[in-house]
Design a protein around this motif. Structure first.
Motif, mmCIF file in Angstrom:
data_model
loop_
_atom_site.group_PDB
_atom_site.id
_atom_site.type_symbol
_atom_site.label_atom_id
_atom_site.label_comp_id
_atom_site.label_asym_id
_atom_site.label_seq_id
_atom_site.Cartn_x
_atom_site.Cartn_y
_atom_site.Cartn_z
ATOM 1 N N ARG A 73 5.768 -20.350 0.695
ATOM 2 C CA ARG A 73 6.659 -21.319 0.081
ATOM 3 C C ARG A 73 6.265 -21.623 -1.355
ATOM 4 N N ALA A 74 7.230 -22.064 -2.123
ATOM 5 C CA ALA A 74 6.963 -22.451 -3.506
ATOM 6 C C ALA A 74 5.903 -23.543 -3.534
ATOM 7 N N GLY A 75 4.925 -23.387 -4.416
ATOM 8 C CA GLY A 75 3.876 -24.383 -4.524
ATOM 9 C C GLY A 75 2.884 -24.368 -3.390
ATOM 10 N N GLU A 76 2.703 -23.201 -2.772
ATOM 11 C CA GLU A 76 1.813 -23.078 -1.625
ATOM 12 C C GLU A 76 0.829 -21.929 -1.836
ATOM 13 N N VAL A 77 -0.426 -22.148 -1.421
ATOM 14 C CA VAL A 77 -1.414 -21.065 -1.379
ATOM 15 C C VAL A 77 -1.504 -20.590 0.061
ATOM 16 N N PHE A 78 -1.178 -19.324 0.272
ATOM 17 C CA PHE A 78 -1.139 -18.742 1.615
ATOM 18 C C PHE A 78 -2.252 -17.712 1.737
ATOM 19 N N GLY A 79 -3.208 -17.958 2.624
ATOM 20 C CA GLY A 79 -4.300 -17.021 2.857
ATOM 21 C C GLY A 79 -3.930 -16.019 3.933
ATOM 22 N N PHE A 80 -4.096 -14.735 3.615
ATOM 23 C CA PHE A 80 -3.662 -13.633 4.478
ATOM 24 C C PHE A 80 -4.926 -12.911 4.934
ATOM 25 N N VAL A 81 -5.290 -13.042 6.206
ATOM 26 C CA VAL A 81 -6.570 -12.515 6.669
ATOM 27 C C VAL A 81 -6.389 -11.563 7.843
ATOM 28 N N GLY A 82 -7.316 -10.622 7.941
ATOM 29 C CA GLY A 82 -7.308 -9.649 9.027
ATOM 30 C C GLY A 82 -8.400 -8.632 8.798
ATOM 31 N N SER A 83 -8.704 -7.866 9.824
ATOM 32 C CA SER A 83 -9.731 -6.835 9.711
ATOM 33 C C SER A 83 -9.267 -5.719 8.778
ATOM 34 N N ASN A 84 -10.190 -4.879 8.359
ATOM 35 C CA ASN A 84 -9.821 -3.695 7.590
ATOM 36 C C ASN A 84 -8.834 -2.868 8.394
ATOM 37 N N GLY A 85 -7.755 -2.457 7.746
ATOM 38 C CA GLY A 85 -6.749 -1.644 8.427
ATOM 39 C C GLY A 85 -5.750 -2.435 9.239
ATOM 40 N N ALA A 86 -5.797 -3.771 9.148
ATOM 41 C CA ALA A 86 -4.881 -4.586 9.949
ATOM 42 C C ALA A 86 -3.458 -4.582 9.408
ATOM 43 N N GLY A 87 -3.281 -4.249 8.112
ATOM 44 C CA GLY A 87 -1.935 -4.174 7.547
ATOM 45 C C GLY A 87 -1.692 -5.078 6.359
ATOM 46 N N LYS A 88 -2.728 -5.752 5.866
ATOM 47 C CA LYS A 88 -2.538 -6.696 4.756
ATOM 48 C C LYS A 88 -2.082 -5.978 3.491
ATOM 49 N N THR A 89 -2.823 -4.954 3.078
ATOM 50 C CA THR A 89 -2.485 -4.246 1.841
ATOM 51 C C THR A 89 -1.143 -3.545 1.954
ATOM 52 N N THR A 90 -0.847 -2.964 3.112
ATOM 53 C CA THR A 90 0.452 -2.311 3.312
ATOM 54 C C THR A 90 1.586 -3.315 3.132
ATOM 55 N N THR A 91 1.415 -4.503 3.679
ATOM 56 C CA THR A 91 2.436 -5.544 3.525
ATOM 57 C C THR A 91 2.651 -5.885 2.057
ATOM 58 N N MET A 92 1.557 -6.058 1.330
ATOM 59 C CA MET A 92 1.670 -6.404 -0.091
ATOM 60 C C MET A 92 2.329 -5.285 -0.881
ATOM 61 N N ARG A 93 1.987 -4.057 -0.577
ATOM 62 C CA ARG A 93 2.582 -2.929 -1.305
ATOM 63 C C ARG A 93 4.070 -2.806 -1.023
ATOM 64 N N ILE A 94 4.496 -3.127 0.178
ATOM 65 C CA ILE A 94 5.921 -3.110 0.487
ATOM 66 C C ILE A 94 6.630 -4.229 -0.273
ATOM 67 N N ALA A 95 6.003 -5.402 -0.348
ATOM 68 C CA ALA A 95 6.593 -6.511 -1.096
ATOM 69 C C ALA A 95 6.769 -6.154 -2.565
ATOM 70 N N LEU A 96 5.855 -5.346 -3.088
ATOM 71 C CA LEU A 96 5.917 -4.936 -4.497
ATOM 72 C C LEU A 96 6.772 -3.699 -4.717
ATOM 73 N N GLY A 97 7.251 -3.067 -3.661
ATOM 74 C CA GLY A 97 8.048 -1.860 -3.812
ATOM 75 C C GLY A 97 7.237 -0.602 -4.016
ATOM 76 N N VAL A 98 5.908 -0.693 -3.874
ATOM 77 C CA VAL A 98 5.064 0.495 -3.988
ATOM 78 C C VAL A 98 5.272 1.398 -2.774
ATOM 79 N N LEU A 99 5.514 0.778 -1.621
ATOM 80 C CA LEU A 99 5.843 1.498 -0.396
ATOM 81 C C LEU A 99 7.208 1.025 0.098
ATOM 82 N N ALA A 100 7.882 1.890 0.836
ATOM 83 C CA ALA A 100 9.163 1.522 1.437
ATOM 84 C C ALA A 100 8.942 1.209 2.916
ATOM 85 N N ALA A 101 9.575 0.145 3.392
ATOM 86 C CA ALA A 101 9.482 -0.220 4.803
ATOM 87 C C ALA A 101 10.417 0.660 5.629
#
Length: 312
Positions: free
Chosen positions: A29-57
């Motif tokens: 949400r606007a004005g919110e700090v959201f912490g995104f946590v998980g083990s290595n390989g859990a999908g955090k970076t993939t999610t961010m790359r899709i949000a940025l358009g680096v990867l396609a969902a």
């Protein structure tokens, strides 16, 4: 405060037989700090790359302010990749000005923003140096400046605190809270769970490509099993074994951390502790985010073991 938000809605991604993301869903949400946590390989970076358009969902959608994220929207996102995305032989100031110009700032505004953020992040004295000549911590500061230099509407930061000393961590934490106060939604990933707990408004725990828990830290901690911390310096190991509804979580020096199940009698625990000698601490507490995360990972491993056993 604006109700604009970054939404990740039902996003899935596969690589052959490997499921990277499965119905990944959350919002920032606007004005919110959201912490995104998980083990290595859990999908955090993939999610961010899709949000940025680096990867396609393969399925699902990422939206900003209710509309699908487009190329134009992405130009207003400040992104900090886990892998350094800077040109090592380029001078710090030239590089930040160049990146600011790519995002549409005029030359004068780019110079002004570069000066502002290098000063704010404590690398203004290295503005004429090549990036490759900086320490890893200073490179991290410049990488954050690169994410901020174009005055983004959204911040997506992958492991921004990696390699930073405590002073730099405090500076970066303060910057994120300042951007949050300006109404910028901030999502960041980190393995430093105590830090995530300290600065996040909400936290999402991802496991095996799916969001398994999301909410304010206090709410997530409240879902965990209540614990009892007992400091009985003369107690021998195993003093709490066999107490009904009580499980020993850990021994930390002379302190024993116990998990209290339904129906557990804390007074029975106190009597057992006093039977060993003096008790210097006897306090209930909720589990920390780190302990909750370990429970989630343990549950994941147990599920995998069950699946392997069924397959055998």
């Amino acid at each position: 405060m604006s109700d604009r938000r970054l939404e990740v809605d039902g996003v899935s991604k596969r690589y052959g037989d490997t499921v990277a993301l499965s119905d990944m869903t959350f919002d920032v949400r606007a004005g919110e700090v959201f912490g995104f946590v998980g083990s290595n390989g859990a999908g955090k970076t993939t999610t961010m790359r899709i949000a940025l358009g680096v990867l396609a969902a393969d399925a699902g959608e990422v939206r900003w302010d209710g509309a699908p994220v487009t190329l134009e929207t992405r130009s207003r996102i400040g992104y900090m990749p886990e892998e350094r995305g800077l040109y090592p032989r380029m001078r710090v100031g030239e590089q930040l000005e160049y990146l600011a110009r790519l995002h549409g700032l005029t030359r004068a505004d780019a110079v002004r923003a570069t000066r502002e953020w290098t000063t704010r992040l404590g690398v203004d004295g290295r503005i004429g140096d090549e990036v490759q000549k900086l320490s890893l911590g200073n490179q991290q500061r410049v990488q954050l400046a690169a994410a901020l230099v174009h005055h983004p509407e959204i911040l997506v930061l992958d492991e921004p605190f990696s390699g930073l000393d405590p002073v730099a961590v405090d500076v970066m934490s303060e910057v994120l809270r300042e951007k949050c106060a300006e109404g910028v939604p901030v999502v960041f990933s980190s393995h430093q769970l105590e830090l995530v707990e300290r600065i996040s408004d909400r936290v999402g725990i991802v496991r095996a490509g799916s969001m398994v828990a999301v909410g304010p830290v206090a709410e997530l901690r409240g879902r965990g099993t209540e614990e009892l911390v007992v400091d009985a310096p003369q107690a021998a190991p195993g003093w709490a074994d066999g107490l009904p509804g009580v499980a020993v979580r850990s021994h930390q020096g002379q302190r024993t951390v116990l998990a209290l199940g339904d129906g557990a009698d804390d007074q029975a625990v106190l009597r057992a502790a006093l039977a060993t000698g003096p008790v210097r601490e006897f306090a209930r507490r909720l589990p920390t985010l780190t302990e909750l995360f370990r429970d989630v990972v343990s549950a994941d491993e147990a599920t995998k073991d069950e699946c392997k056993g069924a397959a055998a």
